[in-house]
Write a protein that holds these residues in place. Structure first.
Motif, short mmCIF file in Angstrom:
data_model
loop_
_atom_site.label_atom_id
_atom_site.label_comp_id
_atom_site.label_asym_id
_atom_site.label_seq_id
_atom_site.Cartn_x
_atom_site.Cartn_y
_atom_site.Cartn_z
N VAL A 84 0.83 -1.20 0.00
CA VAL A 84 0.00 0.00 0.00
C VAL A 84 0.86 1.25 0.00
N GLU A 85 0.47 2.23 -0.81
CA GLU A 85 1.03 3.58 -0.76
C GLU A 85 -0.15 4.53 -0.53
N ALA A 86 -0.08 5.32 0.52
CA ALA A 86 -1.20 6.19 0.89
C ALA A 86 -0.81 7.66 0.76
N PRO A 87 -1.69 8.47 0.14
CA PRO A 87 -1.42 9.91 0.03
C PRO A 87 -1.91 10.70 1.23
N ASP A 88 -2.53 10.02 2.20
CA ASP A 88 -3.11 10.74 3.33
C ASP A 88 -2.89 9.95 4.62
N THR A 89 -3.30 10.53 5.74
CA THR A 89 -3.31 9.86 7.03
C THR A 89 -4.75 9.50 7.37
N ARG A 90 -4.93 8.68 8.40
CA ARG A 90 -6.29 8.33 8.84
C ARG A 90 -7.05 9.57 9.27
N GLU A 91 -6.35 10.49 9.94
CA GLU A 91 -7.01 11.71 10.39
C GLU A 91 -7.46 12.57 9.21
N GLU A 92 -6.61 12.68 8.19
CA GLU A 92 -6.99 13.45 7.00
C GLU A 92 -8.17 12.80 6.29
N TYR A 93 -8.17 11.48 6.26
CA TYR A 93 -9.27 10.77 5.62
C TYR A 93 -10.58 11.02 6.37
N ASP A 94 -10.53 10.94 7.69
CA ASP A 94 -11.74 11.18 8.48
C ASP A 94 -12.27 12.60 8.27
N ALA B 95 -15.97 13.53 6.72
CA ALA B 95 -16.89 14.45 7.40
C ALA B 95 -17.24 15.63 6.52
N ASP B 96 -16.27 16.11 5.74
CA ASP B 96 -16.48 17.27 4.88
C ASP B 96 -17.41 16.94 3.71
N SER B 97 -17.55 15.66 3.39
CA SER B 97 -18.37 15.27 2.24
C SER B 97 -19.86 15.23 2.55
N HIS B 98 -20.25 15.41 3.80
CA HIS B 98 -21.64 15.19 4.19
C HIS B 98 -22.61 16.04 3.37
N ASN B 99 -22.30 17.30 3.13
CA ASN B 99 -23.20 18.19 2.39
C ASN B 99 -22.78 18.42 0.94
N LEU B 100 -21.84 17.58 0.46
CA LEU B 100 -21.27 17.84 -0.86
C LEU B 100 -22.30 17.78 -1.98
N LEU B 101 -23.21 16.82 -1.93
CA LEU B 101 -24.22 16.71 -2.99
C LEU B 101 -25.04 17.98 -3.09
N LEU C 198 -17.35 21.78 -5.89
CA LEU C 198 -16.59 20.55 -6.12
C LEU C 198 -15.10 20.85 -6.14
N THR C 199 -14.71 21.90 -6.84
CA THR C 199 -13.30 22.30 -6.88
C THR C 199 -12.82 22.70 -5.49
N ASP C 200 -13.66 23.43 -4.74
CA ASP C 200 -13.29 23.82 -3.38
C ASP C 200 -13.08 22.59 -2.50
N PHE C 201 -13.95 21.58 -2.66
CA PHE C 201 -13.82 20.35 -1.89
C PHE C 201 -12.49 19.67 -2.19
N ILE D 118 -30.09 -2.04 9.27
CA ILE D 118 -30.12 -0.67 8.75
C ILE D 118 -28.68 -0.20 8.60
N THR D 119 -28.29 0.17 7.38
CA THR D 119 -26.95 0.71 7.17
C THR D 119 -26.97 1.75 6.06
N GLY D 120 -26.41 2.91 6.35
CA GLY D 120 -26.30 3.97 5.35
C GLY D 120 -24.93 4.02 4.72
N GLY D 121 -24.16 2.93 4.83
CA GLY D 121 -22.85 2.87 4.21
C GLY D 121 -21.75 3.34 5.15
N SER D 122 -20.53 3.34 4.65
CA SER D 122 -19.36 3.65 5.47
C SER D 122 -18.97 5.12 5.43
N GLY D 123 -19.61 5.91 4.57
CA GLY D 123 -19.26 7.32 4.45
C GLY D 123 -20.32 8.22 5.08
N GLN D 124 -20.18 9.52 4.82
CA GLN D 124 -21.14 10.50 5.32
C GLN D 124 -21.84 11.27 4.21
N LEU D 125 -21.63 10.86 2.96
CA LEU D 125 -22.29 11.50 1.82
C LEU D 125 -23.72 10.98 1.77
#
Length: 443
Positions: free
Chosen positions: A51-61, A65-71, A81-84, A239-246
């Motif tokens: 594995v090669e990762a461009p981020d940390t777990r904290e950055e991923y979290d 969280a930031d994706s919740h209102n993206l839609l 989208l560009t701002d995100f 009941i599961t809404g998936g692993s993300g917050q989108l």
């Protein structure tokens, strides 16, 4: 032995199939590196994949969280989208992938390396194809990734195109002026879904190799805790809404209300506590995570968001599904499951507890759903799907990618013409999405 460089980003449904694909390639004697989030590194390494990762777990979290209102934000203004991307360093992730993969390719040779990337997000792969001649496969995880290509051709110039062209300039590549040809330029396209799922909606474009759903049984298996086993009789609803917050803000409330009205106990699985109602009613028990491959065969039905991985897992488990679908690929996935006779679905514009409960009651009480899904369950075979995908990918070994048509597009094939050729199934799904867009439901 071939060196395979795999790239994907996102949540479980985007990453776990690539981990399973990497496992299969390693098992066939190949050298495999997966470029993905650090969050999934341990899962991939257990599968024998570097594995090669461009981020940390904290950055991923933070990104999740930031994706919740993206839609909602992107519907209002594409600039969000560009701002995100900028806020979460996603352009830097593309640069990271390009640079690190280029080092590997130069150390070996382009005809000894195959790059395999997630459809739409695998931009570094297409750039490497141009600059170093390495063959590239794009892997579609759901049919809408191909259905949305005409739309992406228009979105890129208005949002991501400028920053992507800035990256290209840094790599010595000319700007993309015609995005259609470039976004179709991979040497191989693979769709990770079966023929019956393809026939249940707009079919994949000619030339896309369908290899079947690719589940990661190891990552989703394990012993059930004793407190969960104690809740399996009578069979609960999962009941599961998936692993993300989108996810639509009302999603868990509607799902819980439907289970309460049906009078069924429920296991609610969500690691993001802020998405779940504060006071869950009696009979609804929340867990941050559970092994779905182990759990699902014991539940009466699954209420979920429409992610393709959850949809496929429900079929593999022989369990009917109710999909509360909102955004991205979810309405289309849900509509296909309904047409296959193994589930029901509601778009957000029609979410209300009584209607959702009526569909859930039908799924639980009508044995026809369970009969049909059990007949389809053997078609979800991760081993066969992985083998089929590997055979296709191995066919790229020894080839050299051609220059991508980044400045020439298909003549006369404008967006309006493509929309007029819509498959009837696709028109049905788009009609549901347009109903949401007209504001019948508050986001």
């Amino acid at each position: 032995m071939t060196t395979f460089l795999l790239s994907t980003s996102g949540t479980h449904g985007d990453v776990l199939p690539f981990v399973e694909l990497g496992r299969a390639l390693v098992g066939r004697g190949h050298d495999v590196t997966l470029y993905t989030h650090e969050f999934y590194a341990a899962t991939a390494r257990r599968a024998g994949v570097r594995v090669e990762a461009p981020d940390t777990r904290e950055e991923y979290d933070r990104q999740i969280a930031d994706s919740h209102n993206l839609l909602r934000e992107v519907v209002a203004d594409l600039d969000h989208l560009t701002d995100f991307f900028r806020r979460n360093g996603l352009f830097d992730h593309i640069r990271f992938e390009y640079t690190r993969m280029a080092e590997v390719i130069r150390d070996r040779a382009p005809d000894d390396v195959v790059v395999v990337a997630r459809h739409t997000s695998g931009l570094a792969a297409l750039m490497l194809r141009e600059s170093l001649g390495v063959p590239v496969a794009w892997v579609g995880l759901a049919p809408t990734q191909y259905m949305a290509t005409p739309l992406n051709e228009r979105i890129f110039p208005r949002s991501l195109g400028g920053p992507v062209n800035d990256l290209r300039a840094g790599f010595g590549l000319p700007p993309v002026t015609r995005w259609g040809g470039w976004l179709r330029s991979a040497d191989l396209h693979i769709g990770l879904w079966p023929e019956w799922f393809d026939r249940a909606g707009e079919p994949a474009p000619p030339g896309v190799a369908l290899t079947g759903f690719l589940l990661n049984d190891e990552a989703e298996s394990g012993e059930l805790p004793d407190d969960v086993r104690a809740l399996l009789d009578p069979a609960p609803v999962l009941i599961t809404g998936g692993s993300g917050q989108l996810l639509h803000g009302d999603w868990y409330r509607v799902a819980v209300d439907a289970c309460v009205r049906v009078g069924r106990p429920a296991l609610l699985v969500c690691r993001h506590r802020g998405l779940v109602p504060d006071d869950l009613p009696p009979g609804v028990h929340r867990f941050p995570a559970l092994p779905f491959a182990t759990l699902m065969p014991h539940v009466a039905a699954v209420v979920h968001h429409g992610g393709v991985l959850t949809s496929a897992r429900a079929v593999a488990s022989g369990v009917p599904q109710l999909v509360l679908a909102h955004g991205i690929d979810r309405p289309d996935n849900a509509a296909r499951m309904r047409r296959a006779g193994v589930g029901e679905w509601l778009p957000a514009a029609r979410w209300e507890p009584a209607g959702a409960a009526a569909l859930l009651r039908r799924l639980v009480e009508d044995p026809g759903y369970r009969d049909r899904v059990r007949r389809l369950a053997p078609s979800v075979d991760a081993r066969n799907s992985a083998a089929a995908a590997c055979e296709r990918l191995e066919g790229l070994a020894g080839r050299v990618g051609a220059a991508a048509p980044s400045t020439v597009d298909e003549p006369g094939d404008d967006l309006g013409a493509r929309l007029r050729r819509l498959d009837p199934h696709r028109r049905e799904t788009l009609a549901a999405l347009l109903a949401e867009r007209r504001g019948r439901v508050s986001l």
